[in-house]
Design a protein around this motif. Structure first.
Motif, short mmCIF file in Angstrom:
data_model
loop_
_atom_site.label_atom_id
_atom_site.label_comp_id
_atom_site.label_asym_id
_atom_site.label_seq_id
_atom_site.Cartn_x
_atom_site.Cartn_y
_atom_site.Cartn_z
N SER A 80 0.83 -1.21 0.00
CA SER A 80 0.00 0.00 0.00
C SER A 80 0.86 1.27 0.00
CB SER A 80 -0.92 -0.01 1.22
OG SER A 80 -0.15 -0.01 2.41
N GLN A 81 2.11 1.13 -0.42
CA GLN A 81 3.04 2.26 -0.46
C GLN A 81 2.83 3.06 -1.75
OE1 GLN A 81 5.26 2.95 2.01
NE2 GLN A 81 4.41 1.25 3.17
N LYS A 82 3.65 4.13 -1.92
CA LYS A 82 3.61 4.90 -3.15
C LYS A 82 4.14 4.06 -4.31
CE LYS A 82 4.39 9.27 -0.81
NZ LYS A 82 5.28 10.41 -0.65
N LYS A 83 3.87 4.49 -5.52
CA LYS A 83 4.23 3.71 -6.71
C LYS A 83 5.73 3.49 -6.82
CE LYS A 83 0.30 5.05 -9.52
NZ LYS A 83 -0.15 5.68 -10.76
N VAL A 84 6.51 4.50 -6.53
CA VAL A 84 7.97 4.38 -6.64
C VAL A 84 8.49 3.38 -5.61
CG1 VAL A 84 10.14 5.64 -6.41
CG2 VAL A 84 8.20 6.72 -7.53
N VAL A 85 7.95 3.45 -4.40
CA VAL A 85 8.38 2.54 -3.34
C VAL A 85 7.99 1.11 -3.69
CG1 VAL A 85 8.13 1.98 -0.89
CG2 VAL A 85 8.26 4.36 -1.62
N LYS A 86 6.80 0.92 -4.25
CA LYS A 86 6.37 -0.41 -4.66
C LYS A 86 7.34 -1.00 -5.68
CE LYS A 86 1.38 0.30 -4.33
NZ LYS A 86 0.13 0.29 -5.10
#
Length: 70
Positions: free
Chosen positions: A33-39
């Motif tokens: 459920s993190q930000k797109k970059v973190v995912k």
């Protein structure tokens, strides 16, 4: 275990190494459920860890009786 079976397992693991990002990144994308970059970065990090583990196992199988002609 038969040596041919163990060699086949090592070869299969070696061929799975480049496939790991295609499995881990979408899996992390769906489960996190993190930000797109973190995912994306977490997926690539897990892919690196999994690839290194598969490589270590595969190379361990290949070098179990020594490398090269006997």
């Amino acid at each position: 275990m038969n040596d041919n079976i163990v060699d086949a397992i090592g070869e299969l693991l070696l061929y799975c190494i480049p496939v790991t990002p295609f499995i881990t990144v979408p899996l992390m994308w769906k489960l996190s459920s993190q930000k797109k970059v973190v995912k994306g970065l977490l997926g690539l990090l897990f892919a690196l860890i999994l690839s290194l583990s598969l490589a270590a196992i595969s190379f361990g199988i290949a070098a179990r009786n020594g490398m090269g002609p006997g």
